[in-house]
Structure formats: C-alpha cells, structure tokens
Enzyme design. Structure first.
Site, PDB file in Angstrom:
ATOM      1  N   ASN A   8      50.855  26.332  31.532  1.00  0.00           N
ATOM      2  CA  ASN A   8      52.296  26.296  31.801  1.00  0.00           C
ATOM      3  C   ASN A   8      52.626  27.144  33.021  1.00  0.00           C
ATOM      4  OD1 ASN A   8      53.429  24.666  29.704  1.00  0.00           O
ATOM      5  ND2 ASN A   8      52.738  26.236  28.256  1.00  0.00           N
ATOM      6  N   ASN A   9      51.597  27.659  33.663  1.00  0.00           N
ATOM      7  CA  ASN A   9      51.795  28.566  34.799  1.00  0.00           C
ATOM      8  C   ASN A   9      51.695  27.760  36.105  1.00  0.00           C
ATOM      9  OD1 ASN A   9      51.237  30.435  36.891  1.00  0.00           O
ATOM     10  ND2 ASN A   9      50.607  31.964  35.382  1.00  0.00           N
ATOM     11  N   GLN A  10      52.852  27.550  36.744  1.00  0.00           N
ATOM     12  CA  GLN A  10      52.915  26.713  37.961  1.00  0.00           C
ATOM     13  C   GLN A  10      52.105  27.309  39.103  1.00  0.00           C
ATOM     14  OE1 GLN A  10      54.137  23.612  38.076  1.00  0.00           O
ATOM     15  NE2 GLN A  10      54.412  24.001  35.893  1.00  0.00           N
ATOM     16  N   ASP A  68      41.964  31.102  31.142  1.00  0.00           N
ATOM     17  CA  ASP A  68      42.581  32.333  30.658  1.00  0.00           C
ATOM     18  C   ASP A  68      42.095  33.469  31.553  1.00  0.00           C
ATOM     19  OD1 ASP A  68      44.534  33.216  28.779  1.00  0.00           O
ATOM     20  OD2 ASP A  68      43.002  34.448  27.853  1.00  0.00           O
ATOM     21  N   THR A  69      43.038  34.264  31.996  1.00  0.00           N
ATOM     22  CA  THR A  69      42.736  35.290  32.993  1.00  0.00           C
ATOM     23  C   THR A  69      43.225  36.643  32.519  1.00  0.00           C
ATOM     24  OG1 THR A  69      42.833  33.720  34.821  1.00  0.00           O
ATOM     25  CG2 THR A  69      43.245  36.016  35.378  1.00  0.00           C
ATOM     26  N   PHE A 153      51.458  35.918  42.454  1.00  0.00           N
ATOM     27  CA  PHE A 153      52.183  36.045  41.185  1.00  0.00           C
ATOM     28  C   PHE A 153      51.520  37.133  40.336  1.00  0.00           C
ATOM     29  CE2 PHE A 153      49.273  33.996  38.121  1.00  0.00           C
ATOM     30  CZ  PHE A 153      48.378  33.391  38.991  1.00  0.00           C
ATOM     31  N   TYR A 155      50.022  40.150  38.697  1.00  0.00           N
ATOM     32  CA  TYR A 155      49.661  41.490  39.169  1.00  0.00           C
ATOM     33  C   TYR A 155      49.233  41.505  40.637  1.00  0.00           C
ATOM     34  CZ  TYR A 155      49.435  42.606  34.135  1.00  0.00           C
ATOM     35  OH  TYR A 155      49.738  42.801  32.813  1.00  0.00           O
ATOM     36  N   ASP A 156      49.386  40.397  41.361  1.00  0.00           N
ATOM     37  CA  ASP A 156      48.897  40.322  42.747  1.00  0.00           C
ATOM     38  C   ASP A 156      49.383  41.467  43.652  1.00  0.00           C
ATOM     39  OD1 ASP A 156      47.241  38.170  42.400  1.00  0.00           O
ATOM     40  OD2 ASP A 156      48.655  36.668  43.142  1.00  0.00           O
ATOM     41  N   ARG A 182      39.706  33.209  40.125  1.00  0.00           N
ATOM     42  CA  ARG A 182      39.969  31.811  39.761  1.00  0.00           C
ATOM     43  C   ARG A 182      39.194  30.881  40.678  1.00  0.00           C
ATOM     44  NH1 ARG A 182      44.843  32.403  39.276  1.00  0.00           N
ATOM     45  NH2 ARG A 182      44.650  32.759  37.045  1.00  0.00           N
TER      46      ARG A 182
END
Ligand code: ITT
Length: 198
Positions: A8-10, A68-69, A153, A155-156, A182
C-alpha cells in the site's frame, strides 16, 4: 511478465517500477481492487513479507511479491526493525513521529551505525506448482544528527549510506535506486524471474 506487488506504499511501488524497468508489468493492490490494509502480524521481516504475499495469492490467485523493510540501529539493539512503520507508540505510519522518536532514543550516542534491510517474498504460480522464494537486500550507513533533505520517504532524511556524506533524502531517487536495500533485493528478484523465463 505481469506480477502483483502487494504493497500500500506508493513510494515503494514507484521505486520498484523504476528499478525493474519495462520488462516486468508491476500491478498494484489498487489495480487488482484490493483495498484492505493487510495485517502485518509477524515477528520478523521474512514473516511479514510472506504474510502479505500469501494474503494476495490466497484471495486473488495471482502471482505476487511483497516487501517488508526495517531500519536496524546497532545502538538500539536492531530496533525499530520489524516495527519501523509503528516505531512511535501513538501513531501509525507517521514518518515524522518515527524519526523524532529515533533521534530521541539515540540522543547524543556516538554509535550511530544502522542498516536498512528489505526482504522480498515471491509467490509464483506456474502451470504445475507454486514457487515460493525470498530475497534479501541490505545497506549499511549511519543515522544523522538531524533530518537532511526532502526526497524519498520514511526514514530517508536520517539515513546516510556508507561511502556518502548525504542522506538518501538528499541523494534523491536515482542514486538511492542504484544502491539501496530495496534495489539490491529487487535485482535478485529480477535475476531469478529472468532465469525462470529463459
Ligand atoms: P507495505 O507493508 O504496504 O508494503 P509499509 O509502509 O507498511 O508498506 P514496511 O512495513 O515494509 O512498509 O516499512 C516500514 C516502514 O519503514 C515504512 O513505513 C517506512 O517508514 C520505512 N521504510 C521502508 N522502506 C524505506 C526506505 O526505502 N527508506 C526509508 N524508510 C523506509
């Protein structure tokens, strides 16, 4: 090849589309009409990635993968890790609150070593079997004293990758997508899918 990315993370979706290029058609949860927030009840990144992929496969019968990160900070015993999205106890998926808590917890600790780790779980439907495979990507770095930059986005703005002087949020998507946790996991996924296709 057409495959669902169960997120759900665009931001993740655009990063992965950008990294994989046009060889793969990445379909989102929105594209398949899935509007649920898939519960992440696992205790590890591996479990949560598999939970998300299985949810989509079981409900829609489509080949899919999920990411999952977690951000793992050495001086904090590897936390927030699997709880990265809900590190702040009151809010959920609030990056500003999560970053505030991280800076608070670290205080003036000199050990600011951290790594991002991504686990991707793939469930691939072939003519006679269901293939399940996981891929992992990591990048080491450290946590800045204050937020830096506005791109990216999560913690970047706080994460400075090893070998760089700037945060992911300052380096921008093009550089992040060449070196990130990723990107490393996704390259393995792409190699695996290409080898299956050949
Ligand atoms: P999905 O489960 O729908 O894929 P999510 O946002 O819940 O999306 P995760 O549980 O994998 O994703 O990620 C936990 C949090 O970690 C996420 O909300 C971000 O705040 C942060 N995060 C994940 N990947 C990141 C990245 O590449 N850079 C910075 N922060 C990241």
């Amino acid at each position: 090849m057409k495959i669902v990315f169960a997120t759900n993370n665009q931001n993740k979706l655009s990063e992965i589309r950008n990294i994989l290029g046009s060889e793969f058609e990445i379909v989102s949860l929105h594209d398949i009409g899935c509007t649920e927030d898939i519960p992440e009840t696992g205790n590890t990144l591996e479990e949560n990635a598999l939970i998300k992929a299985r949810y989509v496969y079981n409900k829609y019968g489509l080949s899919c993968f999920a990411d999952d990160t977690g951000l793992e900070v050495e001086a904090l015993g590897g936390t927030p890790g699997v709880r990265s999205a809900r590190y702040d106890d009151i809010t959920d998926h609030d990056s500003e609150a999560n970053m505030r808590k991280l800076l608070r917890e670290l205080g003036d600790n000199n050990n600011r070593k951290a790594q991002f780790r991504t686990v991707i779980a793939l469930l691939l439907k072939t003519s006679n079997q269901l293939i399940s495979h996981t891929f992992e990507g990591k990048i080491e770095g450290h946590i800045a004293l204050t937020k830096q930059g506005t791109a990216g986005f999560g913690y970047d703005p706080l994460f400075i990758p090893i070998g760089y002087q700037q945060s992911f949020a300052q380096l921008g998507m093009d550089i992040k997508n060449q070196i990130s946790h990723r990107a490393r996991a996704v390259k393995q996924l792409a190699d695996y899918l290409k080898q299956l296709n050949s």
